[in-house]
Design a protein around this motif. Sequence first.
Motif, PDB file in Angstrom:
ATOM      1  N   TYR A  89      13.617   7.660  19.078  1.00 28.28           N
ATOM      2  CA  TYR A  89      14.992   7.509  18.589  1.00 28.28           C
ATOM      3  C   TYR A  89      15.049   6.961  17.168  1.00 28.28           C
ATOM      4  CZ  TYR A  89      17.063   9.044  22.879  1.00 28.28           C
ATOM      5  OH  TYR A  89      17.455   9.836  23.925  1.00 28.28           O
ATOM      6  N   MET A  90      14.054   6.204  16.762  1.00 29.48           N
ATOM      7  CA  MET A  90      13.987   5.805  15.353  1.00 29.48           C
ATOM      8  C   MET A  90      13.884   7.036  14.460  1.00 29.48           C
ATOM      9  SD  MET A  90      11.496   2.453  15.297  1.00 29.48           S
ATOM     10  CE  MET A  90      11.446   2.498  13.489  1.00 29.48           C
ATOM     11  N   ASP A  91      13.019   7.951  14.846  1.00 32.23           N
ATOM     12  CA  ASP A  91      12.853   9.181  14.068  1.00 32.23           C
ATOM     13  C   ASP A  91      14.142   9.998  14.049  1.00 32.23           C
ATOM     14  OD1 ASP A  91      11.095  11.553  13.003  1.00 32.23           O
ATOM     15  OD2 ASP A  91      12.167  12.354  14.733  1.00 32.23           O
ATOM     16  N   ARG A  92      14.807  10.062  15.195  1.00 37.67           N
ATOM     17  CA  ARG A  92      15.997  10.896  15.301  1.00 37.67           C
ATOM     18  C   ARG A  92      17.109  10.422  14.369  1.00 37.67           C
ATOM     19  NH1 ARG A  92      18.343  12.273  21.224  1.00 37.67           N
ATOM     20  NH2 ARG A  92      16.102  12.591  21.502  1.00 37.67           N
ATOM     21  N   TYR A  93      17.273   9.100  14.227  1.00 38.35           N
ATOM     22  CA  TYR A  93      18.403   8.576  13.461  1.00 38.35           C
ATOM     23  C   TYR A  93      18.037   8.138  12.053  1.00 38.35           C
ATOM     24  CZ  TYR A  93      21.028   9.109  17.678  1.00 38.35           C
ATOM     25  OH  TYR A  93      21.651   9.666  18.760  1.00 38.35           O
TER      26      TYR A  93
END
Length: 540
Positions: A89-93
Amino acid sequence: MHGRNADSSSSTSPGVGEYIEIMEEAEPFISSPNSVNRNFQRRREEEETKEEHSGQNAVGDVYHDPPPIGITRAYATVVILFGINLLNYMDRYTVAANLIEIQKFFKLDENDVNGKSGLLQTVFIIGYMLTSPIFGYLGDRYSRKIILLCGIAIWSGTTLGGSFVPSDKYGLFLFLRAVVGVGEASYSTVASTIIADLFTGNRRTQMLMLFYFAIPVGSGLGYIAGSALTKLFGFWQAAFRVTPVLGGISCILVICFIKEPRRGQAESNNRNFWNTSYLDDLKALKNNRSWLYSSLGFVSVAWVIGALSLWAPVVIKYAYSIQGLDDSNVDFYFGAVTCVSGFLGVVTGTMGAQWYRRFNPQADPLVCAFGLIVGAPFLYLGLLLAPIVDIAAWGLILIAEILLFLNWALVPDILLSVVVPTRRSTASAIQMLMGHALGDALSPYIIGAISDCIRRNMDMSDEYEQFYSLQYSLYITTFITVLGGGAFLFNALYIEQDKLRIVKIVTGDAGNPADRVTNGALIVPVDGPVEDDQYDSYSD
C-alpha cells in the motif's frame, strides 16, 4: 466429537432434514475416514496408491498435508505478511502523494488533466482486478508461497521500471502501473487465506486486524514517505525506487521463514478437503448471501477510498492555496491523518465487533454498516469546511476515516467465516474483482472527469475552478457510503445461518454445533496435547 456417522447424527440432531442438506453440500469437498462421503474417500485412497507407485506427489485435486507449523512460526508468518502488505500500500499511494509533480513531468493536457491523472489509479486497478480471479483459482489449488513470491517480484520490478520512464512516454508509465496491479493481485488474493489456515476464532480476527493495519497505515506512509523522498532528492522518481528494494528483502523473508499451512488446518482438525470445479465454486458463491452482500458493501468502500485517496490531498492543497496558506505539507498531514485513523478504525472495529458478538451474532456486518452510515455526514462536512476552517476540516476528515476503516479487518473475517477453506482464495479474488471493477477502478476517473466537466462551465481563476469542481464531485462519495451501509445491513440478515452452515460442513458434524461456536467464531479442539513445535491450530 468429530466425524459422527449419519445414524448417530440423526438421533442427536434436532432436524434430520437439516443434516442431510448440510452433508449434501459438504459432499463435493470433504474426505475423512469417518465421513459419510465414501466415494471421495475411495478416490483419495486411489490417489495415495498412485503416489506410492510413482514416488511423486499424486497429480489431481487431492492436497497432501504439509508438516504441522509451530506457534512461533505462525506468528512470524503474520508479521512478515503484514510487512509486505504495508509495502504494497505504500507503493500504491506513492503516486497520489506525487500526483501534481507527475502531471507536470508528463506535461498532461490542461483541458483534461484530472481525467488523465485519474487513469493512473484506474489502469492499476484494471490490472489488479482482471488477474485476481486467476490467482484466486491458483491459490486454492497450488502453492501459495510461490504465488506470493511471484507477486512481490512483479510489483517491485515494475515499480522500479516506472521511475525510469521518459517524459514523453506517459502511455508506457500507465502500462507499467497496470502491471504493478497484476503483481499486487497475486499477493493480496492468497495472503489472508494463509492466516485463516493458521488461526481460528477471535485469534484469527486479531491476526487479520494486524494484517489489515497495513492498508490505512501503508497508505498513510505512502503519502508521507512519497512526498518526503521527493523533497529530499528533488525529483519524484526517487519515491519509486525505495519500495522495490524492500520488496527484494521481503522475498528473502518469505523463502526463509514462511511455511505454507494445509488448507483448513485451523478449523478441521486435520480433515482432508477436495477442490470442486471452478464453475461449482462460482455457483456456490453466487448463492452465498452473506458473501454477496458483504462484497457489495466492499464495493462501496473501495469506491469511496479510491476517490478520496487520489483526490482528497489535491482538493485540500487547492483549499490551502485559495486561503493563501502554504500547501507543501498537505501530503504529510493527510498521510498522518490516514495512519492515525487507520489504526484507530481497525482496532475499534475489530475489538468492538468481538465485544458485540457476545450479545449479537450479527455483530460484524452491523459494525461495518454503522461505520459507513455514520461516517457519511462527517465526510460531507469535512469537504464543505475545507476552504473555510482548515483545522475543523482535518478533524472531520479524521473522524470520517476512522468510521470508514472500522470494516477493514471485518470484511475479510466475514468472508473467511462463511466460505469453505477450498474456496477462500477464489472468494477473495472475486470479491476483489467486484470491489475494483465497480469501485476504485471507476471512482478516481469518474471524479476527475466530472470535475473537468464542471470546470468547463466556470469562470474563475484556475485555483478556484480546480477546488470547487473537485469539491462538488467528491460529494458523491457521501451517497456511496450510505449505499454500502445498506448492503451490510442486508448482510446482517444472513450472517448467523451462513456461519453455522460452514461450521457444520468443516467439522463434519450435523449435530448440535453450540459447543463449536464461541462469540460467533469457530473453535475447534485439537486431539491430544499441542506442543509448540507441533502446532495444528490456535484459537482464543
